[in-house]
Motif scaffolding. Structure first.
Motif, mmCIF file in Angstrom:
data_model
loop_
_atom_site.group_PDB
_atom_site.id
_atom_site.type_symbol
_atom_site.label_atom_id
_atom_site.label_comp_id
_atom_site.label_asym_id
_atom_site.label_seq_id
_atom_site.Cartn_x
_atom_site.Cartn_y
_atom_site.Cartn_z
ATOM 1 N N THR A 177 -13.444 -61.813 75.291
ATOM 2 C CA THR A 177 -13.473 -62.984 74.747
ATOM 3 C C THR A 177 -11.748 -62.745 73.743
ATOM 4 O O THR A 177 -11.877 -61.690 73.067
ATOM 5 N N THR A 234 -9.639 -64.631 70.786
ATOM 6 C CA THR A 234 -9.403 -65.752 69.978
ATOM 7 C C THR A 234 -8.119 -65.785 69.319
ATOM 8 O O THR A 234 -7.780 -64.622 68.806
ATOM 9 N N LYS A 289 -6.529 -67.601 65.814
ATOM 10 C CA LYS A 289 -6.978 -68.520 64.857
ATOM 11 C C LYS A 289 -8.268 -69.397 65.026
ATOM 12 O O LYS A 289 -8.558 -70.588 65.159
ATOM 13 N N ASN A 290 -9.448 -68.513 65.499
ATOM 14 C CA ASN A 290 -10.894 -69.389 65.764
ATOM 15 C C ASN A 290 -10.872 -70.006 67.114
ATOM 16 O O ASN A 290 -11.762 -70.830 67.515
ATOM 17 N N VAL A 291 -9.575 -70.015 67.879
ATOM 18 C CA VAL A 291 -9.555 -70.866 68.962
ATOM 19 C C VAL A 291 -9.647 -69.906 70.134
ATOM 20 O O VAL A 291 -8.681 -69.090 70.286
ATOM 21 N N PRO A 292 -10.678 -70.129 70.998
ATOM 22 C CA PRO A 292 -10.681 -68.977 72.211
ATOM 23 C C PRO A 292 -9.567 -69.108 73.503
ATOM 24 O O PRO A 292 -9.549 -70.350 73.887
ATOM 25 N N GLU A 317 -12.583 -66.481 77.145
ATOM 26 C CA GLU A 317 -13.837 -66.672 76.657
ATOM 27 C C GLU A 317 -15.011 -65.987 77.624
ATOM 28 O O GLU A 317 -15.020 -66.538 78.733
ATOM 29 N N SER A 332 -10.874 -59.930 71.108
ATOM 30 C CA SER A 332 -11.882 -60.245 70.143
ATOM 31 C C SER A 332 -13.058 -59.721 69.996
ATOM 32 O O SER A 332 -13.728 -59.184 69.230
#
Length: 243
Positions: free
Chosen positions: A8, A10, A12-15, A18, A54
């Motif tokens: 995975t 990401t 800025k917390n957007v994958p 995934e 990540s």
């Protein structure tokens, strides 16, 4: 060999990618397919150690990319279609030599490999000219040469025929077949389905960062009762497919 295990990435917390898992075996050619933004380039950049996952694990030629990044880089050749990475004020020969040095090659090996690649890619006549005035096709030949000057075991290609004329594109396709015959592991992304069908043993298809297909082209055709790869691809990314 390339192995991705539940990878995975990401931003800025957007994958962007995934839970991605797949393998590419030695001597295998695999096409990495997906619409723009599907995660293809991110995946290739992680495999090449430009980006770190990540989560999950990537292994290249039996080396973990997180633990042995420098060693991994010595074993791979990478070419991004829109980024030739060439220095315009240097000649083609000087560009290839520069990257040869980065890969740790000695001067004699660089000279030998440069001459071999110049003949192979039909670029002898412009080898000692500055890259600044080169056509797209000429640049791409030099970029491929500098990417494989160290004779890598693994080759990563991101849209390598983008913007090339038919002659240069056909040269690339022959090169992929030659690399496979030499036992190299090849993963390349492409939007040209006929190219994928002609060159690839298998396809890995991504949609919005997730795996929607991983298998042989024949199994893909059989599952959809069709040999129209364009239509199958659009169906998979249109519906989201299944893992």
């Amino acid at each position: 060999m390339i192995l991705l295990d539940r990878v995975t990435k990401t931003f800025k917390n957007v994958p962007a990618v995934e839970g991605l898992s797949f393998e590419v075996g030695r001597g295998e050619v695999v096409g990495l397919l997906g619409e723009n933004g599907a995660g293809k380039t991110t995946t290739l950049r992680m495999i090449s150690t430009i980006l770190q996952p990540s989560e999950g694990r990537i292994v290249v030629d039996d080396l973990d990319t997180a633990q042995r990044a420098e060693d991994v880089r010595r074993r791979i050749g990478i070419l991004f279609g829109g980024e030739t990475g060439l220095y315009e004020k240097l000649t083609a020969r000087e560009n290839i030599a520069y990257f040869g040095k980065l890969y740790g090659l000695d001067d004699r090996t660089i000279r030998t490999r440069t001459e071999e690649l110049a003949k192979r890619f039909d670029m002898t006549e412009f080898l000692d000219r500055k890259v600044g005035g080169f056509s797209k096709g000429m640049r791409q030949k030099v970029a491929i040469a500098r990417s494989v000057v160290h004779d890598p075991a693994v080759v990563l290609l991101d849209e390598p025929t983008s913007g090339l004329d038919i002659t240069a594109a056909n040269m690339f396709r022959r090169l992929v077949q030659e690399f496979q015959a030499e036992g190299k592991t090849i993963l390349f992304s492409s939007h040209i389905m006929s190219e994928v069908e002609r060159l690839c043993d298998r396809a890995v298809i991504l949609h919005r960062g997730k795996l929607v297909f991983n298998g042989t082209l024949e199994s893909l055709f059989a599952a959809h009762d069709s040999r129209d790869l364009d239509a199958i691809f659009m169906n998979l990314i249109g519906t989201g497919g299944s893992r």
